[in-house]
Design an enzyme around this catalytic site. Structure first.
Site, PDB file in Angstrom:
ATOM      1  N   ARG A 124     -24.204  49.047  90.353  1.00 50.00           N
ATOM      2  CA  ARG A 124     -22.963  48.815  89.729  1.00 50.00           C
ATOM      3  C   ARG A 124     -22.178  48.453  91.015  1.00 50.00           C
ATOM      4  NH1 ARG A 124     -24.274  54.017  87.618  1.00 50.00           N
ATOM      5  NH2 ARG A 124     -25.025  53.810  85.450  1.00 50.00           N
ATOM      6  N   LYS A 146     -14.736  34.945  91.316  1.00 47.55           N
ATOM      7  CA  LYS A 146     -15.517  34.725  89.816  1.00 47.55           C
ATOM      8  C   LYS A 146     -16.993  34.518  90.113  1.00 47.55           C
ATOM      9  CE  LYS A 146     -11.750  32.687  87.258  1.00 47.55           C
ATOM     10  NZ  LYS A 146     -11.459  31.358  86.696  1.00 47.55           N
ATOM     11  N   GLU A 188     -12.457  18.754  93.693  1.00 45.37           N
ATOM     12  CA  GLU A 188     -11.736  20.135  93.650  1.00 45.37           C
ATOM     13  C   GLU A 188     -10.450  20.081  94.873  1.00 45.37           C
ATOM     14  OE1 GLU A 188     -12.346  22.347  91.329  1.00 45.37           O
ATOM     15  OE2 GLU A 188     -14.138  22.171  90.740  1.00 45.37           O
ATOM     16  N   LYS A 230      -5.812  28.150  97.061  1.00 41.50           N
ATOM     17  CA  LYS A 230      -6.605  29.192  96.146  1.00 41.50           C
ATOM     18  C   LYS A 230      -6.501  30.499  96.675  1.00 41.50           C
ATOM     19  CE  LYS A 230     -10.753  30.026  93.664  1.00 41.50           C
ATOM     20  NZ  LYS A 230     -11.784  29.698  93.036  1.00 41.50           N
ATOM     21  N   GLU A 240      -6.861  36.328  86.373  1.00 42.17           N
ATOM     22  CA  GLU A 240      -6.632  35.110  85.692  1.00 42.17           C
ATOM     23  C   GLU A 240      -5.868  35.785  84.329  1.00 42.17           C
ATOM     24  OE1 GLU A 240      -9.176  31.768  85.661  1.00 42.17           O
ATOM     25  OE2 GLU A 240      -8.765  31.527  83.525  1.00 42.17           O
ATOM     26  N   ARG A 244      -3.770  32.194  87.486  1.00 45.33           N
ATOM     27  CA  ARG A 244      -5.000  31.578  88.106  1.00 45.33           C
ATOM     28  C   ARG A 244      -5.398  30.462  87.240  1.00 45.33           C
ATOM     29  NH1 ARG A 244      -9.875  34.907  90.716  1.00 45.33           N
ATOM     30  NH2 ARG A 244     -11.217  33.009  91.066  1.00 45.33           N
ATOM     31  N   ASN A 248      -7.972  25.618  87.008  1.00 44.55           N
ATOM     32  CA  ASN A 248      -8.688  24.942  86.060  1.00 44.55           C
ATOM     33  C   ASN A 248      -8.160  23.676  85.548  1.00 44.55           C
ATOM     34  OD1 ASN A 248     -10.833  26.904  86.192  1.00 44.55           O
ATOM     35  ND2 ASN A 248      -9.756  28.324  84.879  1.00 44.55           N
ATOM     36  N   HIS A 251     -10.742  21.338  83.955  1.00 45.02           N
ATOM     37  CA  HIS A 251     -12.114  22.165  83.489  1.00 45.02           C
ATOM     38  C   HIS A 251     -12.422  22.115  82.181  1.00 45.02           C
ATOM     39  CE1 HIS A 251     -11.449  22.810  87.992  1.00 45.02           C
ATOM     40  NE2 HIS A 251     -12.733  23.694  87.862  1.00 45.02           N
ATOM     41  N   HIS A 255     -15.774  21.008  81.287  1.00 45.28           N
ATOM     42  CA  HIS A 255     -16.839  22.033  80.647  1.00 45.28           C
ATOM     43  C   HIS A 255     -17.391  21.253  79.496  1.00 45.28           C
ATOM     44  CE1 HIS A 255     -15.365  25.802  82.890  1.00 45.28           C
ATOM     45  NE2 HIS A 255     -15.959  24.880  83.986  1.00 45.28           N
ATOM     46  N   HIS A 268     -20.690  19.299  88.555  1.00 45.92           N
ATOM     47  CA  HIS A 268     -19.387  20.098  88.039  1.00 45.92           C
ATOM     48  C   HIS A 268     -17.925  19.221  88.737  1.00 45.92           C
ATOM     49  CE1 HIS A 268     -16.673  23.289  87.328  1.00 45.92           C
ATOM     50  NE2 HIS A 268     -16.137  23.115  88.515  1.00 45.92           N
TER      51      HIS A 268
HETATM   52  P1  NAD Z   1     -24.686  23.381  93.751  1.00 44.33           P
HETATM   53  O1  NAD Z   1     -24.745  24.794  94.073  1.00 44.33           O
HETATM   54  O2  NAD Z   1     -25.746  22.938  92.605  1.00 44.33           O
HETATM   55  O3  NAD Z   1     -25.124  22.351  94.993  1.00 44.33           O
HETATM   56  C1  NAD Z   1     -25.264  21.060  94.915  1.00 44.33           C
HETATM   57  C2  NAD Z   1     -26.468  20.616  95.611  1.00 44.33           C
HETATM   58  O4  NAD Z   1     -26.355  20.339  96.918  1.00 44.33           O
HETATM   59  C3  NAD Z   1     -27.711  21.368  95.258  1.00 44.33           C
HETATM   60  O5  NAD Z   1     -28.853  20.646  94.839  1.00 44.33           O
HETATM   61  C4  NAD Z   1     -27.783  22.246  96.400  1.00 44.33           C
HETATM   62  O6  NAD Z   1     -29.411  22.724  96.663  1.00 44.33           O
HETATM   63  C5  NAD Z   1     -27.578  21.299  97.633  1.00 44.33           C
HETATM   64  N1  NAD Z   1     -27.130  21.672  98.595  1.00 44.33           N
HETATM   65  C6  NAD Z   1     -26.175  22.874  98.952  1.00 44.33           C
HETATM   66  N2  NAD Z   1     -25.905  22.690 100.277  1.00 44.33           N
HETATM   67  C7  NAD Z   1     -26.343  21.689 101.013  1.00 44.33           C
HETATM   68  C8  NAD Z   1     -26.480  21.372 102.306  1.00 44.33           C
HETATM   69  N3  NAD Z   1     -25.662  22.053 103.176  1.00 44.33           N
HETATM   70  N4  NAD Z   1     -27.177  20.182 102.573  1.00 44.33           N
HETATM   71  C9  NAD Z   1     -27.816  19.732 101.398  1.00 44.33           C
HETATM   72  N5  NAD Z   1     -27.934  20.137 100.312  1.00 44.33           N
HETATM   73  C10 NAD Z   1     -27.375  21.177 100.064  1.00 44.33           C
HETATM   74  O7  NAD Z   1     -23.450  22.851  93.350  1.00 44.33           O
HETATM   75  P2  NAD Z   1     -21.949  23.057  93.829  1.00 44.33           P
HETATM   76  O8  NAD Z   1     -21.229  21.958  93.728  1.00 44.33           O
HETATM   77  O9  NAD Z   1     -21.739  23.447  95.276  1.00 44.33           O
HETATM   78  O10 NAD Z   1     -21.216  24.150  92.738  1.00 44.33           O
HETATM   79  C11 NAD Z   1     -21.106  24.066  91.436  1.00 44.33           C
HETATM   80  C12 NAD Z   1     -21.245  25.239  90.583  1.00 44.33           C
HETATM   81  O11 NAD Z   1     -20.161  26.029  91.188  1.00 44.33           O
HETATM   82  C13 NAD Z   1     -21.080  25.122  89.073  1.00 44.33           C
HETATM   83  O12 NAD Z   1     -21.986  25.869  88.594  1.00 44.33           O
HETATM   84  C14 NAD Z   1     -19.744  25.622  88.964  1.00 44.33           C
HETATM   85  O13 NAD Z   1     -19.658  26.173  87.738  1.00 44.33           O
HETATM   86  C15 NAD Z   1     -19.339  26.603  90.063  1.00 44.33           C
HETATM   87  N6  NAD Z   1     -18.105  26.850  90.518  1.00 44.33           N
HETATM   88  C16 NAD Z   1     -17.517  28.197  90.483  1.00 44.33           C
HETATM   89  C17 NAD Z   1     -16.406  28.430  90.830  1.00 44.33           C
HETATM   90  C18 NAD Z   1     -16.031  29.893  91.097  1.00 44.33           C
HETATM   91  O14 NAD Z   1     -14.816  30.148  91.360  1.00 44.33           O
HETATM   92  N7  NAD Z   1     -16.971  30.809  91.056  1.00 44.33           N
HETATM   93  C19 NAD Z   1     -15.430  27.558  91.222  1.00 44.33           C
HETATM   94  C20 NAD Z   1     -15.978  26.227  90.996  1.00 44.33           C
HETATM   95  C21 NAD Z   1     -17.220  25.841  90.628  1.00 44.33           C
HETATM   96  N1  GLY Z   2     -12.443  27.766  89.783  1.00 43.58           N
HETATM   97  C1  GLY Z   2     -11.296  28.297  89.169  1.00 43.58           C
HETATM   98  C2  GLY Z   2     -11.171  29.773  89.671  1.00 43.58           C
HETATM   99  O1  GLY Z   2     -11.494  30.317  90.635  1.00 43.58           O
HETATM  100  O2  GLY Z   2     -10.147  30.621  89.226  1.00 43.58           O
END
Ligand code: NAD
Ligand code: GLY
Length: 364
Positions: A124, A146, A188, A230, A240, A244, A248, A251, A255, A268
């Site tokens: 939990r 998130k 971003e 942020k 949100e 917040r 997006n 987005h 999406h 993304h």
């Molecule tokens: P990702 O996590 O897939 O990383 C991108 C690629 O880079 C992967 O292949 C990873 O293995 C590689 N990588 C990571 N760090 C590295 C490094 N230092 N050196 C070499 N390779 C490396 O993608 P991302 O762009 O980091 O994240 C995208 C995800 O984040 C999506 O799923 C999206 O929905 C999510 N997201 C979440 C939020 C949130 O608020 N939680 C906000 C924005 C995006």
């Molecule tokens: N990436 C959008 C949020 O964190 O709210």
């Protein structure tokens, strides 16, 4: 080494759930810093097969005498689903981790979202620490709590709000990141200028070359300003209920692009870049921004080598996919649009013709 390697610190003010975002180079090697900010004596490192060989040995050294378990997930957005998360639960159970243990998310947004979600659910809710290693994760996904995974019918549909205890953004890890992934993170960064800070947008234009060539000084400034914005927005609206959603921008359209193209084909950040161009176009159609403003946004994304055109998935399909967005309220897709450069609004009462014309222009 000491905490002196931290160049910038941004605090996110959420009462009992407040935490610091530490930004600097070579923070992973800084055992004193890691020791000070990872309170748990038992930790599970969650990472993926690409990042593990690059950074797990350094992190393990800095974690010192703690009890350390590790789970290495497959790499890619296409693995961001419940079956992969259950591997994190298996690892926590096998290592007999209790509620005083912490999860450490070492990786990009995919690892961070899944590790955070596992931490939100395990017993939990246990602590977790974000160590983001992509630019996108350092400026966005690691901050704000998130967490979650995709469903085949919609992105990030299953999740929880669960704030980390600390975010440690080591910009030196970006040196091993591919150009494509680095550029996706810049989308971003541009978003923050567009939604909140026109001066920052100007700074990005003036420093586009330094950012594109990964000058460390420029990266640290961009990460800090992005996190500040942020942090401010999340502190005002953690779950949100309103404001917040401006985070997006692009987005909802993005999406739809990601889901239609199959997770992992469009990054993304790339989908967000194309989505922001669509949002800027619709804002211009409504007369909120000028066409010159819209072109300013598009040209900055072009300078960062980001896509500014959506794939031709069809307006009807795009609208259907947008209908799965979490901002849908009483059957209407709410959109984040630009009232001016540097000021975004969440809008539900736009004229349907403006959306239809925008979708036809970009998706047909
Ligand atoms: P990702 O996590 O897939 O990383 C991108 C690629 O880079 C992967 O292949 C990873 O293995 C590689 N990588 C990571 N760090 C590295 C490094 N230092 N050196 C070499 N390779 C490396 O993608 P991302 O762009 O980091 O994240 C995208 C995800 O984040 C999506 O799923 C999206 O929905 C999510 N997201 C979440 C939020 C949130 O608020 N939680 C906000 C924005 C995006
Ligand atoms: N990436 C959008 C949020 O964190 O709210």
């Amino acid at each position: 080494m000491s905490e002196s390697t931290v160049s910038e610190r941004v605090d996110i003010d959420l009462g009992a759930r407040s935490y610091p975002i530490l930004i600097g180079a070579h923070l992973l090697e800084d055992a004193a810093l890691i020791d000070a900010h990872v309170r748990a004596r038992s930790v599970l490192i969650v990472t993926n097969e690409t990042i593990a060989p690059l950074y797990v040995p350094t992190l393990r050294r800095s974690l010192g005498e703690r009890r350390i378990a590790e789970v290495v997930l497959p790499d890619g957005e296409q693995h961001k689903h419940l079956t992969t998360v259950s591997r994190i639960f298996d690892a926590l159970m096998e290592a007999r981790m209790n509620r005083d243990a912490a999860v450490i998310a070492l990786g990009g947004g995919v690892v961070g979202d899944m590790a955070g979600f596992a931490a939100a659910c395990y017993q939990r809710g246990i602590d977790y620490i974000q160590i983001p290693t992509t630019l996108l994760a350092q400026v966005d996904s690691s901050v704000g709590g998130k967490t979650g995974v995709n469903h085949p019918k919609g992105k990030n549909m299953i999740g929880a709000f669960h704030q980390p205890r600390c975010v440690i953004a080591d910009v030196a890890t970006l040196e091993t990141l591919s150009d494509r992934e680095y550029r996706a993170g810049l989308a971003e960064v541009v978003k923050y200028g567009l939604i909140y800070d026109v001066d920052f947008l100007g700074w990005l234009e003036a420093n586009a070359e330094a950012l594109a060539t990964r000058e460390r000084r420029a990266i640290i400034h961009a990460v800090r300003r992005s996190c500040e914005i942020k942090a401010r927005v999340v502190a005002l609206d953690e779950r949100e209920s309103g404001l917040r959603a401006i985070l997006n921008l692009g987005h909802t359209f993005g999406h739809a692009i990601e889901t239609a193209s199959g997770y992992g084909n469009w990054l993304h950040g790339e989908a967000v870049a194309a989505g922001m161009c669509i949002a800027a176009d619709m804002s211009a159609r409504l007369g909120w921004i000028t066409t010159a403003d819209r072109e300013r946004a598009v040209q900055l994304l072009v300078r960062f080598g980001l896509p500014t055109e959506a794939p031709k998935i069809g307006a009807t399909r795009a609208l259907a996919l947008m209908g799965m967005d979490k901002k849908v309220l009483e059957g209407r897709v709410r959109l984040v649009l630009l009232r001016s450069l540097g000021r975004a609004e969440v809008v539900g009462d736009y004229p349907a013709e403006a959306l239809n014309a925008t979708l036809a222009q970009h998706f047909e």
